[in-house]
Every structure is written in structure tokens, then in C-alpha cells.
Design an enzyme around this catalytic site. Structure first.
Site, PDB file in Angstrom:
ATOM      1  N   GLU A 273     -19.246 -18.061 -34.924  1.00 47.40           N
ATOM      2  CA  GLU A 273     -18.681 -17.966 -33.550  1.00 47.40           C
ATOM      3  C   GLU A 273     -19.702 -17.927 -32.648  1.00 47.40           C
ATOM      4  OE1 GLU A 273     -14.697 -15.109 -35.083  1.00 47.40           O
ATOM      5  OE2 GLU A 273     -16.769 -14.254 -34.181  1.00 47.40           O
ATOM      6  N   TYR A 317     -25.693  -5.613 -16.916  1.00 50.24           N
ATOM      7  CA  TYR A 317     -26.340  -5.183 -17.982  1.00 50.24           C
ATOM      8  C   TYR A 317     -28.065  -4.961 -17.560  1.00 50.24           C
ATOM      9  CZ  TYR A 317     -22.648  -7.167 -20.673  1.00 50.24           C
ATOM     10  OH  TYR A 317     -21.331  -8.010 -21.362  1.00 50.24           O
ATOM     11  N   CYS A 354     -20.934  -5.879  -0.904  1.00 48.44           N
ATOM     12  CA  CYS A 354     -21.300  -4.539  -0.548  1.00 48.44           C
ATOM     13  C   CYS A 354     -21.245  -3.493  -1.856  1.00 48.44           C
ATOM     14  CB  CYS A 354     -19.929  -3.896   0.547  1.00 48.44           C
ATOM     15  SG  CYS A 354     -20.114  -4.989   1.824  1.00 48.44           S
ATOM     16  N   GLU A 355     -22.282  -3.909  -2.722  1.00 50.18           N
ATOM     17  CA  GLU A 355     -22.595  -2.978  -3.716  1.00 50.18           C
ATOM     18  C   GLU A 355     -24.308  -2.950  -3.783  1.00 50.18           C
ATOM     19  OE1 GLU A 355     -20.677  -1.175  -5.576  1.00 50.18           O
ATOM     20  OE2 GLU A 355     -18.781  -1.953  -5.023  1.00 50.18           O
TER      21      GLU A 355
HETATM   22  C1  LIG Z   1     -16.237 -11.391 -32.167  1.00 48.02           C
HETATM   23  C2  LIG Z   1     -17.302 -11.983 -31.351  1.00 48.02           C
HETATM   24  N1  LIG Z   1     -17.592 -13.363 -31.689  1.00 48.02           N
HETATM   25  C3  LIG Z   1     -18.678 -14.223 -31.180  1.00 48.02           C
HETATM   26  C4  LIG Z   1     -19.064 -13.581 -30.043  1.00 48.02           C
HETATM   27  C5  LIG Z   1     -20.093 -14.586 -29.354  1.00 48.02           C
HETATM   28  O1  LIG Z   1     -21.267 -14.186 -29.255  1.00 48.02           O
HETATM   29  P1  LIG Z   1     -22.296 -14.777 -28.578  1.00 48.02           P
HETATM   30  O2  LIG Z   1     -22.043 -15.385 -27.360  1.00 48.02           O
HETATM   31  O3  LIG Z   1     -23.599 -13.994 -28.492  1.00 48.02           O
HETATM   32  O4  LIG Z   1     -22.931 -16.224 -29.410  1.00 48.02           O
HETATM   33  C6  LIG Z   1     -18.674 -12.476 -29.405  1.00 48.02           C
HETATM   34  C7  LIG Z   1     -19.205 -12.065 -28.063  1.00 48.02           C
HETATM   35  O5  LIG Z   1     -18.776 -10.684 -27.673  1.00 48.02           O
HETATM   36  C8  LIG Z   1     -17.732 -11.763 -30.019  1.00 48.02           C
HETATM   37  O6  LIG Z   1     -17.413 -10.467 -29.641  1.00 48.02           O
END
Ligand SMILES: Cc1ncc(COP(=O)(O)O)c(C=O)c1O
Length: 423
Positions: A273, A317, A354-355
């Protein structure tokens, strides 16, 4: 930064000078390179090819419909985390059998919508969610396929706010509990629980966390199979890093080398992913200096027309983005080195919100900038526009996709009417 080059003293996206884009579409403006997006996806496809994985682009990184459509046509599936992302993915023509659905708080309504759409798999994060999915599948007279998202208690050694696989994180199901769920897999008659899912955090700069998690999974998978559960898939999540500062970082083939042998040994199909890796360095945010002012003790502030509502990562972050003028010497991230004698100065680069936290960079050395000059905020394709808001009632930025010498608006700049629509 594939797709971005420095030529004849100015910055280009593919064949289009950024100055032209600013003139035509205004600022702040997100600028994406089509070839960079496709090349990054291809790099992953090639690195993981021996496992014929399903690569589910993580929609949360950047959910623009044109980007989803582009990646979908190039073979990507989608990792979604909400009903809204399901809507976007389907709208972009996604094949539902290539969609996986993660997230700790999917509502019963979202679960039902995803079952109706025929998605491939849920990544379930709790027993309560399994009950909700089972009930939804029963009501719809069909079965749903599920992977258990496991919290392996592995430290991804990334930012404390973006680590997700440690004991104290809200994500996933604790390993001992996951073991119990598999042991009584018959308890959910409308679910096929056939996968395990891991996502350790983001970005992850070494392969060690993946190795450690897989090591834990090897014995876990053997045990679970011993109880008669049918395991077919492992989803290794995302987290593949990019270079934000121009430093050398590991590549997809390094991750693949760490992941593929263990997956093969376990005899499981692979899903990944990636989000950031595909879009992060395929885009930049183009802004313009509104004013330059001096504060106490000679502190200098370069005030941009882009703010934390457009790019939230530094405020959220403390993330680093390289920031550099569009005209003049090349940015270090593009291989440029400030020439000897070039007038660098130390400034705070801030937005108009404004932060106090609306600050992109503190005490940063950049070439001297004047009001009206264009500035690039690099590596902002991932978690940039998708996290943007209209805070301070600022209409959201426009987005353009550049392909060769052509640029196309893929999201119109918001108007004041957009701001109050629905109120
Ligand atoms: C469950 C899940 N899969 C994939 C990703 C994608 O992560 P990245 O963009 O670092 O590849 C995230 C990001 O938060 C996630 O929570």
C-alpha cells in the site's frame, strides 16, 4: 525529484517553466509531474514483480481524481480508509476487486457500502469491527473477505506521530488477540478471514522494521495454520520512504529484497500500500513571497502566500521540505549547489495564517528573496493537498498536472463562494 529540472536559471516541471504556471494559474499551486507519478509506480511494480503483488496506492496520500485515474490505468489498486475515499476511487474508475479498506473506525454504513461495491478485502482492526462486518455481510446476503491488521509491536523508527506498529499505538490487533481470533475463525460465518495486514509507520528509512515484523509473522502464520485457518494473503502496508533533503535513501528494490523471501516462504500472496513513495516527490507547491520583514534582533521573515492550510506537514510533524526560489541557482534537491559568493541568508519562511505554528522553515539558509518572487516547496505531493483545509477562510489551492509541454488543471482553485457553500 523526477519530473523537475533546473534549466537556464529557472525551475521546470517536465517541459513547462514554473513561472508560466504561476502566471497562468496563480499561486499557491500544487504542480504534479505525470511522468514522475508513472515512473514511481513502475519502479515499485518492477521491484516487487517476482511476487506479482497487488499494489494498492494509498489514497490518503493524495486523493485527486485525476491522479487516481492515472494510477488506476497504470495498474494500481487502491488502499482506502473511508467511505469518501471509496467514493473517490470508484469515481476514478477503480476496479473494486483491487480495493482494500483499512482504518480503526470504519462505520457500519461504510462497511456496508464497501461490501455492496464488491471490494477485495477489509483490513479489520478490532473484534468489534469483525462483528460489524459480519452483520453487514449477513444483511446483504453475501460474504466479505477480511485480513486482520496485526499490531506486531515493532518500532518503525520514524516520527513518533507517524509510527503505527508499536504496542502503544491505536492501530491493529495485538498479536495474542489475533491468534485467538484465528483460532475461533468459525465465529464469523459471513466472513472469510484469509489475510494478515501490517502497516508499521511512515516514512521508514531502513528495511529492518519490515524484517522484524516478518520474522514475527513467520511463526504466527505457522501457528495459525495449525488451527485450520486458511491464510492466503499478506498485506505489508506502505511506508516506503522518499528523499526530502536530497540525501540518498533506500529504494523499492531494497524493500523488495527484505520482504519477498519471507513472503515466498510463507506461501502467501502479496499486497502493498504505497502512498508517499508514488506522489511525494512527484509534486511541489508553488508559492509567492508576499512580504519580507525584519523582526527583533535582525530576525528575518519571508512571508509566503501559501500557508499551513495548504501544506500542514511542517506544522503537524515539524517536517522538513526544501524551499528554494524558482529563479536563480538550482535547488540542492535538484543537485544544485549554491555558488561560492551566492547571497544566502538565514530566514524563517512562514505563511500568512494567524498561528505561530504556520512556519515552513526556521533559520533556513536560502538565496536572498524579495517580495513578488516565486518559491518552490519541494516533495509536497504526499499528505500536502489531501491534508489541506480552508482555515482562516482561505480558499484551497489549485492543482495542475503537467505532461510534457502541457499543463491541465486537475482541481480548480476554490472561490469565496466555495467557502460558504452549505452553511
Ligand atoms: C494502512 C496504511 N497503509 C498505507 C499507508 C501509506 O503510507 P505511505 O504513504 O507512507 O506509503 C498508510 C499511511 O498512513 C496507512 O495508514
Amino acid at each position: 525529484m523526477d519530473g523537475f529540472t533546473h534549466r537556464a536559471g529557472q525551475l521546470y516541471c517536465e517541459e513547462v517553466p514554473l513561472t508560466l504556471l504561476a502566471e497562468r494559474y496563480g499561486t499557491p499551486l500544487y504542480v504534479y509531474s505525470r511522468s514522475a507519478l508513472l515512473n514511481r509506480l513502475k519502479e515499485l511494480q518492477e521491484a516487487f514483480a517476482p511476487a506479482s503483488p497487488l499494489i494498492c496506492y494509498s489514497v490518503k496520500a493524495n486523493s485527486n481524481l485525476s491522479i487516481l485515474r492515472l494510477l488506476g490505468k497504470a495498474g494500481a489498486g487502491f488502499d482506502i480508509v473511508s467511505g469518501g475515499e471509496l467514493f473517490r476511487a470508484l469515481n476514478a474508475g477503480a476496479d473494486p476487486s483491487k480495493i482494500v479498506f483499512a482504518g480503526v473506525g470504519k462505520s457500519p454504513r461504510e462497511i456496508a457500502a464497501a461490501i455492496r461495491a464488491g471490494i477485495r478485502m477489509f483490513n479489520a482492526e478490532s473484534e468489534a469491527e469483525l462483528q460489524a462486518a459480519d452483520a453487514a455481510a449477513k444483511a446483504l446476503h453475501c460474504r466479505a473477505t477480511v485480513a486482520l491488521r496485526i499490531n506486531p509491536d515493532v518500532d518503525a523508527r520514524t516520527h513518533a506521530k507517524t509510527t503505527t506498529g508499536r504496542k502503544d499505538n491505536k492501530f491493529g490487533i495485538a498479536l495474542p488477540h489475533a491468534r485467538e481470533i484465528f483460532a475461533r475463525h468459525g465465529r464469523y460465518p459471513n466472513l472469510d478471514i484469509t489475510g494478515i495486514h501490517l502497516h508499521l509507520g511512515s516514512p521508514i528509512y531502513t528495511v529492518e522494521p519490515y524484517r522484524k515484523a516478518l520474522e514475527k509473522m513467520r511463526s504466527f502464520v505457522a501457528e495459525v495454520r495449525g488451527t485450520g485457518a486458511q491464510l492466503r494473503t499478506i498485506n505489508m502496508g506502505g511506508g516506503y520512504c522518499i528523499s526530502y533533503e536530497g540525501q540518498k535513501v533506500i529504494a523499492p528494490r531494497d524493500y523488495a529484497r527484505a520482504i519477498l523471501p519471507a513472503v515466498r516462504q510463507m506461501g502467501l500472496g502479496l499486497i502493498i500500500e504505497p502512498g508517499r513513495f508514488i506522489v511525494g516527490n512527484s509534486a511541489l507547491l508553488l508559492g509567492r513571497v508576499t512580504y519580507v520583514k525584519e523582526g527583533w534582533l535582525g530576525r528575518k521573515f519571508v512571508i509566503l502566500d501559501a500557508g499551513m492550510n495548504d501544506l500542514m506537514r511542517p506544522a503537524l510533524y515539524g517536517s522538513y521540505h526544501q524551499i528554494w526560489p524558482v529563479r536563480g541557482p538550482a535547488a540542492p534537491i535538484l543537485g544544485g549547489r549554491a555558488r561560492k559568493g551566492a547571497r544566502l541568508e538565514t530566514v524563517d519562511i512562514v505563511g500568512p495564517i494567524c498561528e505561530t505554528t504556520d512556519c515552513f522553515a526556521r533559520e533556513r539558509r536560502i538565496p536572498r528573496m524579495r517580495a513578488g518572487e516565486l518559491v518552490a516547496l519541494f516533495s509536497t505531493g504526499a499528505y500536502g493537498m489531501s491534508m489541506s483545509s480552508s482555515y482562516n477562510s482561505r480558499p484551497r489551492a489549485a492543482e495542475v498536472l503537467v505532461s510534457g509541454g502541457r499543463a491541465r488543471v486537475i482541481r480548480k482553485r476554490e472561490t469565496y463562494d466555495d467557502l460558504t457553500r452549505g452553511e
